[in-house]
Design a protein around this motif. Structure first.
Motif, PDB file in Angstrom:
ATOM      1  N   MET A  36      19.956  34.535  77.397  1.00 27.45           N
ATOM      2  CA  MET A  36      20.999  34.490  76.370  1.00 27.45           C
ATOM      3  C   MET A  36      20.954  35.733  75.483  1.00 27.45           C
ATOM      4  SD  MET A  36      21.586  30.459  75.565  1.00 27.45           S
ATOM      5  CE  MET A  36      19.930  29.950  75.167  1.00 27.45           C
ATOM      6  N   ARG A  79      26.052  35.496  86.105  1.00 23.81           N
ATOM      7  CA  ARG A  79      26.031  34.971  84.726  1.00 23.81           C
ATOM      8  C   ARG A  79      26.380  36.070  83.720  1.00 23.81           C
ATOM      9  NH1 ARG A  79      23.759  33.227  80.131  1.00 23.81           N
ATOM     10  NH2 ARG A  79      23.780  30.959  79.849  1.00 23.81           N
ATOM     11  N   VAL A 126      33.616  34.923  78.136  1.00 22.29           N
ATOM     12  CA  VAL A 126      33.349  34.308  76.828  1.00 22.29           C
ATOM     13  C   VAL A 126      33.687  35.309  75.729  1.00 22.29           C
ATOM     14  CG1 VAL A 126      31.646  33.183  75.346  1.00 22.29           C
ATOM     15  CG2 VAL A 126      31.439  32.955  77.819  1.00 22.29           C
ATOM     16  N   GLN A 140      25.448  26.272  70.507  1.00 25.14           N
ATOM     17  CA  GLN A 140      25.589  26.308  71.968  1.00 25.14           C
ATOM     18  C   GLN A 140      24.261  26.720  72.623  1.00 25.14           C
ATOM     19  OE1 GLN A 140      27.539  25.196  74.033  1.00 25.14           O
ATOM     20  NE2 GLN A 140      27.321  26.364  75.930  1.00 25.14           N
ATOM     21  N   GLU A 141      23.563  27.667  72.007  1.00 25.08           N
ATOM     22  CA  GLU A 141      22.263  28.090  72.559  1.00 25.08           C
ATOM     23  C   GLU A 141      21.293  26.909  72.578  1.00 25.08           C
ATOM     24  OE1 GLU A 141      20.607  31.749  71.156  1.00 25.08           O
ATOM     25  OE2 GLU A 141      22.544  32.766  71.135  1.00 25.08           O
ATOM     26  N   ALA A 157      22.723  38.162  77.508  1.00 22.81           N
ATOM     27  CA  ALA A 157      24.161  37.844  77.481  1.00 22.81           C
ATOM     28  C   ALA A 157      24.797  38.353  76.188  1.00 22.81           C
ATOM     29  CB  ALA A 157      24.363  36.331  77.615  1.00 22.81           C
ATOM     30  N   LYS A 158      24.076  38.194  75.075  1.00 24.24           N
ATOM     31  CA  LYS A 158      24.626  38.651  73.793  1.00 24.24           C
ATOM     32  C   LYS A 158      24.736  40.175  73.759  1.00 24.24           C
ATOM     33  CE  LYS A 158      21.909  35.792  71.407  1.00 24.24           C
ATOM     34  NZ  LYS A 158      21.189  35.166  70.279  1.00 24.24           N
ATOM     35  N   ARG A 185      32.298  27.715  80.136  1.00 22.52           N
ATOM     36  CA  ARG A 185      30.974  27.129  79.888  1.00 22.52           C
ATOM     37  C   ARG A 185      30.513  26.200  81.017  1.00 22.52           C
ATOM     38  NH1 ARG A 185      31.103  26.367  73.298  1.00 22.52           N
ATOM     39  NH2 ARG A 185      30.228  28.408  72.808  1.00 22.52           N
ATOM     40  N   VAL A 213      29.795  35.982  81.189  1.00 21.13           N
ATOM     41  CA  VAL A 213      29.806  35.960  79.720  1.00 21.13           C
ATOM     42  C   VAL A 213      30.829  36.944  79.139  1.00 21.13           C
ATOM     43  CG1 VAL A 213      27.479  35.010  79.410  1.00 21.13           C
ATOM     44  CG2 VAL A 213      27.807  37.503  79.462  1.00 21.13           C
ATOM     45  N   LYS A 246      36.323  35.066  72.641  1.00 21.28           N
ATOM     46  CA  LYS A 246      35.911  35.178  71.236  1.00 21.28           C
ATOM     47  C   LYS A 246      36.632  36.309  70.522  1.00 21.28           C
ATOM     48  CE  LYS A 246      31.573  32.752  71.755  1.00 21.28           C
ATOM     49  NZ  LYS A 246      30.112  32.823  71.874  1.00 21.28           N
ATOM     50  N   GLN A 303      27.676  41.154  75.732  1.00 19.32           N
ATOM     51  CA  GLN A 303      28.908  40.788  75.028  1.00 19.32           C
ATOM     52  C   GLN A 303      29.180  41.710  73.836  1.00 19.32           C
ATOM     53  OE1 GLN A 303      30.057  36.392  74.742  1.00 19.32           O
ATOM     54  NE2 GLN A 303      27.848  36.262  74.950  1.00 19.32           N
ATOM     55  N   LEU A 337      29.115  28.439  83.543  1.00 20.23           N
ATOM     56  CA  LEU A 337      27.804  28.953  83.123  1.00 20.23           C
ATOM     57  C   LEU A 337      26.721  27.893  83.363  1.00 20.23           C
ATOM     58  CD1 LEU A 337      28.570  30.789  79.743  1.00 20.23           C
ATOM     59  CD2 LEU A 337      27.705  31.836  81.835  1.00 20.23           C
ATOM     60  N   ILE A 390      22.171  24.629  75.405  1.00 19.99           N
ATOM     61  CA  ILE A 390      21.742  25.201  76.698  1.00 19.99           C
ATOM     62  C   ILE A 390      20.243  24.997  76.889  1.00 19.99           C
ATOM     63  CG2 ILE A 390      21.478  27.355  78.011  1.00 19.99           C
ATOM     64  CD1 ILE A 390      24.289  27.549  77.737  1.00 19.99           C
ATOM     65  N   ILE A 406      30.208  36.362  68.394  1.00 22.78           N
ATOM     66  CA  ILE A 406      29.587  36.247  69.720  1.00 22.78           C
ATOM     67  C   ILE A 406      28.498  35.175  69.710  1.00 22.78           C
ATOM     68  CG2 ILE A 406      28.100  37.486  71.390  1.00 22.78           C
ATOM     69  CD1 ILE A 406      31.036  38.472  71.434  1.00 22.78           C
ATOM     70  N   GLU A 407      27.639  35.227  68.705  1.00 23.52           N
ATOM     71  CA  GLU A 407      26.485  34.311  68.697  1.00 23.52           C
ATOM     72  C   GLU A 407      26.908  32.900  68.281  1.00 23.52           C
ATOM     73  OE1 GLU A 407      23.152  34.904  65.826  1.00 23.52           O
ATOM     74  OE2 GLU A 407      22.043  35.137  67.713  1.00 23.52           O
ATOM     75  N   ASP A 408      26.485  31.923  69.080  1.00 20.45           N
ATOM     76  CA  ASP A 408      26.768  30.524  68.775  1.00 20.45           C
ATOM     77  C   ASP A 408      25.451  29.746  68.927  1.00 20.45           C
ATOM     78  OD1 ASP A 408      27.478  27.823  68.841  1.00 20.45           O
ATOM     79  OD2 ASP A 408      29.374  28.189  69.865  1.00 20.45           O
TER      80      ASP A 408
HETATM   81  O1  LIG Z   1      28.832  30.023  75.323  1.00 21.97           O
HETATM   82  C1  LIG Z   1      28.889  30.996  74.559  1.00 21.97           C
HETATM   83  O2  LIG Z   1      29.473  30.952  73.468  1.00 21.97           O
HETATM   84  C2  LIG Z   1      28.252  32.274  74.931  1.00 21.97           C
HETATM   85  O3  LIG Z   1      28.479  33.276  74.290  1.00 21.97           O
HETATM   86  C3  LIG Z   1      27.266  32.308  76.051  1.00 21.97           C
HETATM   87  C4  LIG Z   1      25.837  32.242  75.549  1.00 21.97           C
HETATM   88  C5  LIG Z   1      24.960  32.078  76.830  1.00 21.97           C
HETATM   89  O4  LIG Z   1      24.419  33.066  77.307  1.00 21.97           O
HETATM   90  O5  LIG Z   1      24.918  30.961  77.351  1.00 21.97           O
HETATM   91  C6  LIG Z   1      25.496  33.513  74.844  1.00 21.97           C
HETATM   92  C7  LIG Z   1      25.536  33.629  73.482  1.00 21.97           C
HETATM   93  C8  LIG Z   1      25.807  32.511  72.575  1.00 21.97           C
HETATM   94  O6  LIG Z   1      25.015  32.582  71.421  1.00 21.97           O
HETATM   95  C9  LIG Z   1      25.703  31.212  73.266  1.00 21.97           C
HETATM   96  C10 LIG Z   1      25.649  31.098  74.634  1.00 21.97           C
END
Ligand SMILES: O=C(O)C(=O)C[C@]1(C(=O)O)C=C[C@@H](O)C=C1
Length: 161
Positions: free
Chosen positions: A67, A14, A21, A37-38, A70-71, A101, A18, A25, A74, A104, A41, A32-34
């Motif tokens: 997550m 995982r 991803v 999407q968080e 992951a950030k 995604r 990322v 981006k 990233q 993931l 998930i 990076i931060e969405d």
């Molecule tokens: O799907 C994304 O956009 C990702 O960057 C992956 C992820 C995740 O770990 O699932 C990490 C950071 C984002 O804020 C949202 C989701």
């Protein structure tokens, strides 16, 4: 392979995925931060946890930490590539919603399944598993203190009452 090894393998996969991803981006000038999407998930993983008899809140906390990790990975990758940003080869960039995604998502489901099996067999994770965890989580972009946060949230996961 032990359960802990299998779980760490999926976490490693995982944390590698990322980076695809991040590449997407960087290429598309997206942050990076969405947060949306968080949220998706977390809702989805709580549902899978509920179906499998895993306590939803403790599982969601762990996914939240995944997550965060992951950030961090990233952002650090982003920083390392800032100077080459204009050179990202579009051939390397994978389709975020059509490809990365969904992958993931699959890894997330696999993780919940492995965690459920481990909890049913031998109960929650304990401190004795920390050494194995820290040796197995191979990502160089995370500090040990950050891996520790991830492990703490893994230790808290319980089956449903
Ligand atoms: O799907 C994304 O956009 C990702 O960057 C992956 C992820 C995740 O770990 O699932 C990490 C950071 C984002 O804020 C949202 C989701």
């Amino acid at each position: 392979m032990s359960e802990m090894e299998e779980i760490c393998n999926v976490i490693n996969q995982r944390l590698l995925l990322v980076l695809d991803v991040a590449l997407y981006k960087i290429h598309n000038n997206q942050p990076i931060e969405d947060i949306q999407q968080e949220k998706r998930i977390l809702v989805h993983s709580k549902y899978v946890a509920y179906k499998r008899g895993v306590n939803e809140e403790t599982l969601a906390n762990f996914f939240n930490m995944l997550m965060v990790a992951a950030k961090l990975v990233q952002y650090r990758y982003f920083a390392q590539n800032l100077i080459h940003q204009h050179m990202v080869d579009s051939q390397q960039v994978k389709d975020l919603n059509g490809n990365v995604r969904p992958e993931l998502n699959k890894l997330g489901q696999k993780l919940i399944c492995l965690i459920q099996q481990k909890l049913e067999k031998s109960g929650p994770f304990t401190e004795t598993e920390w050494n194995q965890f820290i040796q197995m989580i191979s990502n160089d972009c995370l500090f040990d203190s950050e891996k520790r946060y991830l492990f703490e949230s893994l230790k808290q996961i319980r089956l449903s009452e």
